[in-house]
Every structure is written in C-alpha cells, then in structure tokens.
Design a protein around this motif. Sequence first.
Motif, short mmCIF file in Angstrom:
data_model
loop_
_atom_site.label_atom_id
_atom_site.label_comp_id
_atom_site.label_asym_id
_atom_site.label_seq_id
_atom_site.Cartn_x
_atom_site.Cartn_y
_atom_site.Cartn_z
N ALA A 48 0.85 -1.19 0.00
CA ALA A 48 0.00 0.00 0.00
C ALA A 48 0.89 1.23 0.00
CB ALA A 48 -0.92 0.01 1.23
N GLY A 49 0.48 2.26 -0.73
CA GLY A 49 1.23 3.51 -0.76
C GLY A 49 2.34 3.50 -1.77
N SER A 50 3.14 4.58 -1.74
CA SER A 50 4.22 4.75 -2.70
C SER A 50 5.27 5.68 -2.14
CB SER A 50 3.67 5.34 -4.01
OG SER A 50 4.71 5.70 -4.89
N VAL A 51 6.55 5.42 -2.47
CA VAL A 51 7.63 6.30 -2.05
C VAL A 51 8.26 7.04 -3.22
CG1 VAL A 51 8.21 5.02 0.04
CG2 VAL A 51 9.31 4.40 -2.13
N SER A 52 7.98 6.61 -4.46
CA SER A 52 8.66 7.23 -5.60
C SER A 52 7.81 7.33 -6.84
CB SER A 52 9.93 6.45 -5.93
OG SER A 52 9.61 5.18 -6.49
N GLY A 53 6.55 6.98 -6.79
CA GLY A 53 5.75 7.02 -7.99
C GLY A 53 6.10 5.93 -8.98
N GLY A 54 6.83 4.91 -8.54
CA GLY A 54 7.14 3.78 -9.40
C GLY A 54 8.60 3.53 -9.66
N CYS A 55 9.45 4.54 -9.48
CA CYS A 55 10.86 4.41 -9.85
C CYS A 55 11.59 3.31 -9.09
CB CYS A 55 11.59 5.73 -9.65
SG CYS A 55 10.93 7.11 -10.59
N VAL A 56 11.42 3.26 -7.79
CA VAL A 56 12.18 2.31 -6.97
C VAL A 56 11.27 1.44 -6.11
CG1 VAL A 56 14.23 3.79 -6.93
CG2 VAL A 56 12.53 3.98 -5.11
N GLU A 57 10.00 1.38 -6.46
CA GLU A 57 9.06 0.65 -5.62
C GLU A 57 9.46 -0.81 -5.43
OE1 GLU A 57 5.85 3.23 -4.92
OE2 GLU A 57 8.00 3.49 -4.84
N GLY A 58 9.96 -1.44 -6.51
CA GLY A 58 10.34 -2.85 -6.41
C GLY A 58 11.44 -3.08 -5.41
N ALA A 59 12.47 -2.21 -5.43
CA ALA A 59 13.57 -2.35 -4.49
C ALA A 59 13.12 -2.08 -3.06
CB ALA A 59 14.70 -1.40 -4.87
N VAL A 60 12.25 -1.08 -2.87
CA VAL A 60 11.75 -0.77 -1.53
C VAL A 60 10.87 -1.91 -1.03
CG1 VAL A 60 10.32 0.83 -0.19
CG2 VAL A 60 11.94 1.72 -1.86
N TYR A 61 10.11 -2.51 -1.93
CA TYR A 61 9.29 -3.67 -1.57
C TYR A 61 10.18 -4.78 -1.00
CZ TYR A 61 5.88 -7.48 -2.25
OH TYR A 61 5.02 -8.54 -2.08
N GLU A 62 11.32 -5.05 -1.64
CA GLU A 62 12.24 -6.07 -1.15
C GLU A 62 12.83 -5.69 0.20
OE1 GLU A 62 12.73 -8.99 -2.48
OE2 GLU A 62 11.40 -8.56 -4.16
N LEU A 63 13.14 -4.41 0.39
CA LEU A 63 13.66 -3.96 1.68
C LEU A 63 12.62 -4.17 2.78
CD1 LEU A 63 15.47 -0.60 0.77
CD2 LEU A 63 16.55 -2.74 1.51
N CYS A 64 11.37 -3.88 2.48
CA CYS A 64 10.31 -4.09 3.46
C CYS A 64 10.20 -5.56 3.85
CB CYS A 64 8.97 -3.59 2.92
SG CYS A 64 8.80 -1.79 2.84
N GLN A 65 10.29 -6.44 2.86
CA GLN A 65 10.22 -7.87 3.17
C GLN A 65 11.40 -8.31 4.03
OE1 GLN A 65 9.66 -9.74 -0.75
NE2 GLN A 65 7.48 -9.97 -0.25
N GLU A 66 12.57 -7.73 3.76
CA GLU A 66 13.75 -8.04 4.58
C GLU A 66 13.53 -7.60 6.02
OE1 GLU A 66 18.29 -6.36 5.14
OE2 GLU A 66 17.39 -6.28 3.13
N VAL A 67 12.98 -6.42 6.21
CA VAL A 67 12.75 -5.91 7.56
C VAL A 67 11.69 -6.75 8.27
CG1 VAL A 67 11.85 -3.93 8.87
CG2 VAL A 67 13.53 -3.57 7.05
N ILE A 68 10.68 -7.21 7.55
CA ILE A 68 9.68 -8.10 8.17
C ILE A 68 10.36 -9.37 8.67
CG2 ILE A 68 7.65 -9.54 7.73
CD1 ILE A 68 6.75 -7.39 5.70
N ARG A 69 11.30 -9.91 7.88
CA ARG A 69 12.00 -11.14 8.28
C ARG A 69 12.92 -10.95 9.47
NH1 ARG A 69 12.62 -11.64 2.61
NH2 ARG A 69 14.77 -10.83 2.80
#
Length: 365
Positions: free
Chosen positions: A47-68
């Motif tokens: 949910a939400g966005s930090v860049s309008g699409g530019c780096v969302e995929g990389a941030v998504y992976e960072l979020c999953q890492e932090v969840i782990r």
Amino acid sequence: MREIADRLRAWNAANVRYAVATVVSVGGSAPRRPGAAMAVAADGEAAGSVSGGCVEGAVYELCQEVIRTGEPVRHSFGYSDDDAFAVGLTCGGTIEVLVQAGPVPDAALGAVSRDEQVAFVHVLPPGKGLLVVWPDRHHGTTGLADADAVVVGEARAMLDTGKTGRISVRCRDDLDVFVHSYAPAPRLLVFGAIDHAAAVARIGKFLGYRVTVCDARPVFATPARFPEADEVVVDWPHRYLAAEHERGAVDGRTVVCVLTHDPKFDVPLLEVALRLPVAYVGAMGSRRTHHDRLSRLRRAGMPDRELARLRSPIGLDLGARTPEETAVAIAAEFVAARRGGTALPLGQIDGPIHHDGQASSAEVA
C-alpha cells in the motif's frame, strides 16, 4: 502515511506483520516529498508509494527483509549513469528511505485519519522505535532517555507550524531525527489593510504562518498590496472572523492582529476575537486609543477577564519606528505569548534558553 493509515489499522486489527518505508530526505527532482510512505504486509500486499514507481520494487524487497529480520534499514536511491535500467530515479533525483517494522500505534493512525495534529518522529541512524507526538502527549521513545524530552519539544515546535523535515538534536551530536507533521500551518489573521499590515504579513510568512489580510475596504484590500499574504479578503472583520470560527478554521494556535485602530472595525472584531480560544489577540493604537477602546468594549458588555487577554498597544517595546520594525515588535510578542517566553533579554534571566517544558510521560494505547 495519510493515504495508508486506514490500511495499517486494518492490518493491526488482523495482527498482520508489516513494514513501513518512509522517505526521510530527497534531492533534485525526486517525484515524492519527505514523508511519503509505502507499507508491505507479510503476505505480500503493498500500500502507498515512495517514488511514484521508480524504486518501488527495491523498496518492496527492503520491506520484506525488515519483516523477516525485525531490523530497521536505511537506504538511498539515485539515478545510475552506468545503467539507466538499474534501480534508481531516472528523473535525476535522489531519495533516502527508512524502513521500519510495524505496528504503527492505532492511536497515531487514528489521529492521521481524523486530520488531527500529530507528528511521527523517526530516529536517524535508524532505531527500532517510533516516537509519536501530539500537542499534549506522546507515545514511544527514542531509546535514549536523555534525549526524549528534547526531541519531544523539537517535534512539537515543528508540529505547531506544520513542518516536516530532518533536524539535529541539540543535546546529542550523533543523533538526527526525521519529523513528519500532520497539521496545517498556524494562521495569522491580520485585520486592517495598512502599510504595517504588509510588514506583519511578510514576517508572519517567514515564521511559517498561513497569512490572511482582511479589510472591509476593497480599494485597500488587494493582492497586489499584500503579495506575501496567502489570501486577501474583502469583508467586515468581525463577520469574517466569526465565519472562520464557525467553519473550524480558527484554533488555539491562531494569532489575531488588529491594525485598523478605527472603532467601527475594532470594537465588533474584538468582541468576537477575545471570546475565541486563539493564542493571541493584539490591537494597534496609541494609549489614548487603547483606553477609549476598552471603554467601548466594557459598554458593549465585555467583562474584565476577557479584556485581560487583549495585548494593546500591540507589540514589545523595541523603540520601533518603521512598519518593518513594528512588525518585528509584534511578532516578538506573539512568539513569546505562544512559546511561554518572558520577552526579557536572555542575558538578564537564568534557566534554559529553550522553553521545551517537561515532556509528557503519558503513554497512549
């Protein structure tokens, strides 16, 4: 955070694990501003966005890492000259993102959803905690007991003016925080379209206020005469102020400066202003004008307890002559009134320079 607050509350209610990425700084032509947020749930929902699409995929992976791992992560993204398809911002800007594990407190999310005044404070370098600050209480901690009171005071000052940004904590050389405020700027209502009003509008804008100049005379109340004002209103002052109060646009941070020194405007306006829960009411005029104004207000039925709120003649004794000097004297008085300052030279008093007060220890469920 505002656009994802309701989703996070739903995740909290369902005990969903998640991480939140927050933009804490930007450079160049980055697509989103500090405070933009994206959240990722353990099941993969985003949910939400930090860049309008530019780096969302990389941030998504960072979020999953932090969840782990449960460990916060801070990462910068920028355009790659070597590979335009690399993770980065093809717009040429840079953003720095802080990713922290949830949950975000329900009380804080509810405040955001209701458009209440609240600030989220993130510790840099990243800590696991989130400090949430309201005007009258706070929740959480920086993890540094000696810094909490100072950070709460700094965050409240930014919240008070609706500012978001990264600041250094003055008691700790190694500690920065990012404060994301959810609040409109406080209002400065200047009544009377005179030269002094233009100077007060300029200094009010410099101090971070949303400035309104109001006068019943259309020949004087024009945007061209008050370019620094956010709005110039042609209306009877008392009628405009009463209407703004009715629509909920006046609050305990609002500053009212009455500069007309004409009883047909001043008296009805002050009858309204002195009964409102605003931070400051000041009126311009000589001492003779002040005493005449008080007599008129008493005859209108205003009690002394309400008249005691009136700052008149307006401003501190700086020996001001020009409109600009007078504006400084007026601003100095309402800053002191709002911040609890003594208005005395610092060299003549003891004690702390900054009026942070005691940070509330109240915790919110």
